[in-house]
Design an enzyme around this catalytic site. Structure first.
Site: not given
Ligand code: NAP
Length: 254
Positions: A134, A82, A109, A129, A46
């Protein structure tokens, strides 16, 4: 799901999986450019597909990920369905998000697309997370609130909308991204995993009397929006739901 929609719309065409190991991505896109009306892109391509495209929609550019490509006169145009697909699923279920406090678990993603979509709709978004760096990167990129481990419990309990975008619980009805008993006091719980259709997190939320939503609506709506981009025709979403449920039923048995 896509073939059922094509049939219901009276359109010719087929939709099939093209297994594409990363070293073959460039060659595959040349083939798409030559022979296809469009494709969906899934894990792990992606983000890595972006440099090969001729044009990006503003959403795909802002999110940094593409899940749908339209091939228009041999030009490859990247979109992200999405993000609006997730919002359509919430709308359909009557779950409110405008100006609400949303907590996203995960920073991959799917989290990026959902955070972008909810932010556009005026939600106040926090992200937690497992890998802090990240989450930090996502929060910096989109201007979101970072939740660290010591603040997780308070953030969960006080949110209006909890969204699991981690893969914890995928094909594993025993695993949850949160410790048992840690749930929003009043908020809705969305798990974008669609296999199993009822994850452990959703089961616990339902036991606590909270509204829940699984991953199937997002899957179907991102597909319906892609269908419309490829064909210019709005598909019959009920037909897509039926086909997706049947397909997942088969997947669960194998
Ligand atoms: P991704 O980019 O690989 O991100 C995976 C996320 O899960 C990361 O935040 C990762 O955390 C976290 N994670 C993985 N294992 C974990 C563990 N054991 N404990 C805690 N966190 C863990 O994947 P993605 O594309 O965002 O997809 C994520 C999930 O969403 C998948 O289950 C996918 O099937 C689902 N999905 C559903 C739809 C739909 O239409 N319903 C659409 C897209 C994706 P780290 O950063 O720490 O590794």
């Amino acid at each position: 799901m896509q073939e059922a929609a094509l049939k219901a719309a009276g359109l010719e065409g087929s939709y099939r999986a093209l297994e594409t190991p990363p070293p073959f991505l460039r060659a595959r896109l040349q083939e798409i450019r030559r022979d296809y009306s469009g494709v969906n892109i899934t894990i792990p391509h992606k983000e890595s597909v972006l440099p090969y495209l001729d044009e990006l929609s503003p959403e795909a550019r802002a999110i940094g990920a593409v899940n749908t490509i339209v091939c228009d006169q041999h030009r490859l145009i990247g979109y992200n369905t999405d993000a609006p697909g997730f919002i359509s699923g919430l709308d359909e279920a009557g779950i409110s998000y405008r100006h609400k406090k949303a907590l996203i678990l995960g920073a991959g993603g799917a989290a990026r697309a959902i955070a972008y979509a909810l932010k556009e709709e005026g939600a106040h978004i926090a992200v937690y997370n497992r890998t802090l760096e990240r989450a930090q990167a996502l929060c910096e990129a989109l201007g979101l609130h970072l939740v660290t481990e010591p603040l997780l419990e308070a953030a969960v309990r006080s949110c209006d909308l909890l969204i699991n975008t981690t893969s914890v619980g995928l094909q594993d009805p025993q695993s949850s991204p949160l410790p048992e008993g840690l749930l929003p006091c009043e908020g809705a719980v969305v798990d974008i995993i669609y296999n199993p259709s009822l994850t452990r997190l959703m089961q616990e939320a339902q036991k606590a009397g909270l509204p829940t939503l699984g991953g199937l609506p997002m899957l179907v709506w991102q597909g319906a929006l892609a269908f419309e981009l490829w064909t210019g025709v709005k598909p019959d979403v009920r037909v897509m739901y039926e086909a997706a449920r049947a397909g997942l039923g088969e997947a669960l048995q194998t």
